[in-house]
Design a protein around this motif. Structure first.
Motif, PDB file in Angstrom:
ATOM      1  N   ASN A  95       0.808  -1.225   0.000  1.00 31.88           N
ATOM      2  CA  ASN A  95       0.000   0.000   0.000  1.00 31.88           C
ATOM      3  C   ASN A  95       0.840   1.273   0.000  1.00 31.88           C
ATOM      4  OD1 ASN A  95      -2.485  -1.519   0.185  1.00 31.88           O
ATOM      5  ND2 ASN A  95      -1.905  -1.930   2.310  1.00 31.88           N
ATOM      6  N   GLY A  96       2.098   1.145  -0.326  1.00 35.14           N
ATOM      7  CA  GLY A  96       2.979   2.314  -0.376  1.00 35.14           C
ATOM      8  C   GLY A  96       2.623   3.246  -1.522  1.00 35.14           C
ATOM      9  N   GLU A  97       3.050   4.511  -1.378  1.00 35.38           N
ATOM     10  CA  GLU A  97       2.720   5.531  -2.382  1.00 35.38           C
ATOM     11  C   GLU A  97       3.948   6.369  -2.668  1.00 35.38           C
ATOM     12  OE1 GLU A  97      -1.060   7.814  -1.999  1.00 35.38           O
ATOM     13  OE2 GLU A  97       0.274   9.557  -1.967  1.00 35.38           O
ATOM     14  N   PHE A  98       4.108   6.752  -3.922  1.00 31.20           N
ATOM     15  CA  PHE A  98       5.254   7.569  -4.316  1.00 31.20           C
ATOM     16  C   PHE A  98       4.757   8.678  -5.229  1.00 31.20           C
ATOM     17  CE2 PHE A  98       8.739   8.382  -7.429  1.00 31.20           C
ATOM     18  CZ  PHE A  98       9.671   8.909  -6.549  1.00 31.20           C
ATOM     19  N   THR A  99       5.125   9.909  -4.877  1.00 29.34           N
ATOM     20  CA  THR A  99       4.765  11.056  -5.708  1.00 29.34           C
ATOM     21  C   THR A  99       6.028  11.751  -6.172  1.00 29.34           C
ATOM     22  OG1 THR A  99       2.628  11.390  -4.638  1.00 29.34           O
ATOM     23  CG2 THR A  99       3.576  13.291  -5.746  1.00 29.34           C
ATOM     24  N   GLN A 100       6.074  12.078  -7.443  1.00 23.79           N
ATOM     25  CA  GLN A 100       7.263  12.713  -7.998  1.00 23.79           C
ATOM     26  C   GLN A 100       6.854  13.837  -8.944  1.00 23.79           C
ATOM     27  OE1 GLN A 100      10.604  12.267  -7.477  1.00 23.79           O
ATOM     28  NE2 GLN A 100      10.978  13.904  -8.954  1.00 23.79           N
ATOM     29  N   GLN A 101       7.465  14.998  -8.749  1.00 29.64           N
ATOM     30  CA  GLN A 101       7.260  16.085  -9.707  1.00 29.64           C
ATOM     31  C   GLN A 101       8.038  15.781 -10.980  1.00 29.64           C
ATOM     32  OE1 GLN A 101       7.368  20.176  -8.398  1.00 29.64           O
ATOM     33  NE2 GLN A 101       7.370  19.518  -6.248  1.00 29.64           N
ATOM     34  N   ILE A 102       7.395  16.031 -12.099  1.00 31.38           N
ATOM     35  CA  ILE A 102       8.047  15.882 -13.406  1.00 31.38           C
ATOM     36  C   ILE A 102       7.703  17.134 -14.195  1.00 31.38           C
ATOM     37  CG2 ILE A 102       8.230  14.501 -15.521  1.00 31.38           C
ATOM     38  CD1 ILE A 102       7.089  12.116 -13.905  1.00 31.38           C
ATOM     39  N   LYS A 103       8.714  17.788 -14.728  1.00 34.54           N
ATOM     40  CA  LYS A 103       8.491  19.058 -15.424  1.00 34.54           C
ATOM     41  C   LYS A 103       7.478  18.896 -16.562  1.00 34.54           C
ATOM     42  CE  LYS A 103      12.060  21.072 -17.590  1.00 34.54           C
ATOM     43  NZ  LYS A 103      11.731  21.498 -18.967  1.00 34.54           N
ATOM     44  N   ALA A 104       6.512  19.799 -16.627  1.00 32.15           N
ATOM     45  CA  ALA A 104       5.517  19.760 -17.696  1.00 32.15           C
ATOM     46  C   ALA A 104       6.213  19.821 -19.052  1.00 32.15           C
ATOM     47  CB  ALA A 104       4.547  20.935 -17.550  1.00 32.15           C
ATOM     48  N   GLY A 105       5.762  18.997 -19.980  1.00 29.43           N
ATOM     49  CA  GLY A 105       6.363  18.958 -21.315  1.00 29.43           C
ATOM     50  C   GLY A 105       7.382  17.844 -21.463  1.00 29.43           C
ATOM     51  N   ASP A 106       7.952  17.380 -20.352  1.00 26.63           N
ATOM     52  CA  ASP A 106       8.897  16.267 -20.434  1.00 26.63           C
ATOM     53  C   ASP A 106       8.143  14.971 -20.723  1.00 26.63           C
ATOM     54  OD1 ASP A 106      10.817  18.106 -19.822  1.00 26.63           O
ATOM     55  OD2 ASP A 106      11.565  17.080 -18.034  1.00 26.63           O
ATOM     56  N   ASN A 107       8.792  14.060 -21.426  1.00 26.48           N
ATOM     57  CA  ASN A 107       8.209  12.738 -21.642  1.00 26.48           C
ATOM     58  C   ASN A 107       8.574  11.826 -20.482  1.00 26.48           C
ATOM     59  OD1 ASN A 107       6.819  13.069 -24.080  1.00 26.48           O
ATOM     60  ND2 ASN A 107       8.711  12.888 -25.274  1.00 26.48           N
ATOM     61  N   ALA A 108       7.641  10.954 -20.096  1.00 27.12           N
ATOM     62  CA  ALA A 108       7.864  10.107 -18.921  1.00 27.12           C
ATOM     63  C   ALA A 108       7.198   8.757 -19.098  1.00 27.12           C
ATOM     64  CB  ALA A 108       7.317  10.793 -17.668  1.00 27.12           C
ATOM     65  N   PHE A 109       7.848   7.726 -18.553  1.00 27.02           N
ATOM     66  CA  PHE A 109       7.223   6.404 -18.530  1.00 27.02           C
ATOM     67  C   PHE A 109       7.530   5.673 -17.232  1.00 27.02           C
ATOM     68  CE2 PHE A 109      11.390   5.362 -20.534  1.00 27.02           C
ATOM     69  CZ  PHE A 109      11.777   4.242 -19.820  1.00 27.02           C
TER      70      PHE A 109
END
Ligand code: MN
Length: 287
Positions: A193-207
């Motif tokens: 039940n762990g949770e991870f939040t990460q900011q990623i710059k808008a416009g960057d591609n992410a997977f």
């Protein structure tokens, strides 16, 4: 009524997922190609992602004997087993579990990548990251780090984040840097039940690529199972939670380069002429 726009984050959601396809490369190494397929040709600046995992020596023992690269970077991240690399400039080393080699091929290297084992589990990834036109013919370079050099963050819920590149929201930074595309490369093991939040710059591609278990992605809590890659929609941050039991995944992101891409096997340039030039330079020992 006032709104504080700065505090308003757009969540990234699961846009599309793919399991890739079985492939064979080098001297008969079996793997799954996840980026660089007909389904997912590239996710700028990521050109290719291979996942290899086998405890059967015949699947990996042939390794990747001498071969050239030009115009991009290869990132090798190991989860189990050991790979020895050796290049035409005299560099040599072994990448072991939780270690990374971020190699800039630039104008050209010839190298081999061979398993440093005759039995047991070999498991890891190779990611190809493009270089912008201005850097394609740069001097080759390495950023290589063993497991102990990779920053590890342990969250309050017991989740563990290995930071190869980028900075977590809690301020843990990874050792690999690339000024232009500012990559994020994190190996996250979520507790139950762990949770991870990460900011990623808008416009960057992410997977996200799920290594073990199953995760729920974004505010919509879309499910992503093991051995699948999920492309994230645009936004400012992503939240990933473990679905019922612990889970492990890679989170990878970077700023797209937005230039034309011409591929020819181990060479990735901007034009077909440059790829043909690379083949010619390699043939005539001009690397
Ligand atoms: Mn290679």
């Amino acid at each position: 009524m006032t709104t504080n726009k700065q505090d308003h984050k757009t969540p990234r959601e699961l846009l599309h997922n793919t399991a890739g396809m079985p492939a064979s490369d080098g001297d008969g190494v079996k793997m799954t190609r996840i980026i660089g397929t007909n389904q997912l040709n590239m996710l700028d600046p990521f050109l290719l992602l291979d996942a290899f995992e086998s405890d059967q020596p015949q699947d990996y023992i042939g390794g990747f004997p001498d071969h050239p690269h030009r115009g991009f970077e290869t990132v090798t991240y190991m989860l189990a087993g050991r790979m020895r690399h050796k290049d035409s400039m005299g560099n040599e080393g072994v990448i072991a579990a939780h270690g990374v080699q971020w190699m800039t091929a630039g104008k050209g290297i010839v190298h081999s990548e061979m398993p440093e084992q005759e039995s047991g589990l070999l498991k890891g990834f190779q990611l190809w990251v493009n270089l912008p036109a201005k850097d394609k013919m740069c001097q080759p370079a390495y950023q290589e780090f063993i497991a102990q050099d990779i920053a590890m963050e342990v969250q309050q819920d017991g989740s563990e984040v290995r930071v190869v590149a980028g900075t977590t929201d809690s301020g843990t930074s990874g050792p690999v840097e690339r000024e232009d595309i500012k990559p994020i490369f994190m190996d996250v093991t979520l507790a139950a039940n762990g949770e991870f939040t990460q900011q990623i710059k808008a416009g960057d591609n992410a997977f996200i690529y799920v290594i073990e278990g199953r995760v729920l992605v974004g505010d919509q809590a879309s499910s992503l199972p093991a051995k699948q890659l999920g492309i994230l929609s645009d936004g400012d941050q992503v939240t990933i939670t473990a679905a019922s039991h612990s889970a492990r995944f890679l989170l990878v992101a970077a700023t797209p380069i937005n230039e034309s891409v011409a591929r020819g096997g181990p060479f990735v340039m901007n034009t077909k002429e440059q790829v043909l030039q690379a083949f010619d330079d390699f043939k005539h020992n001009r690397f």
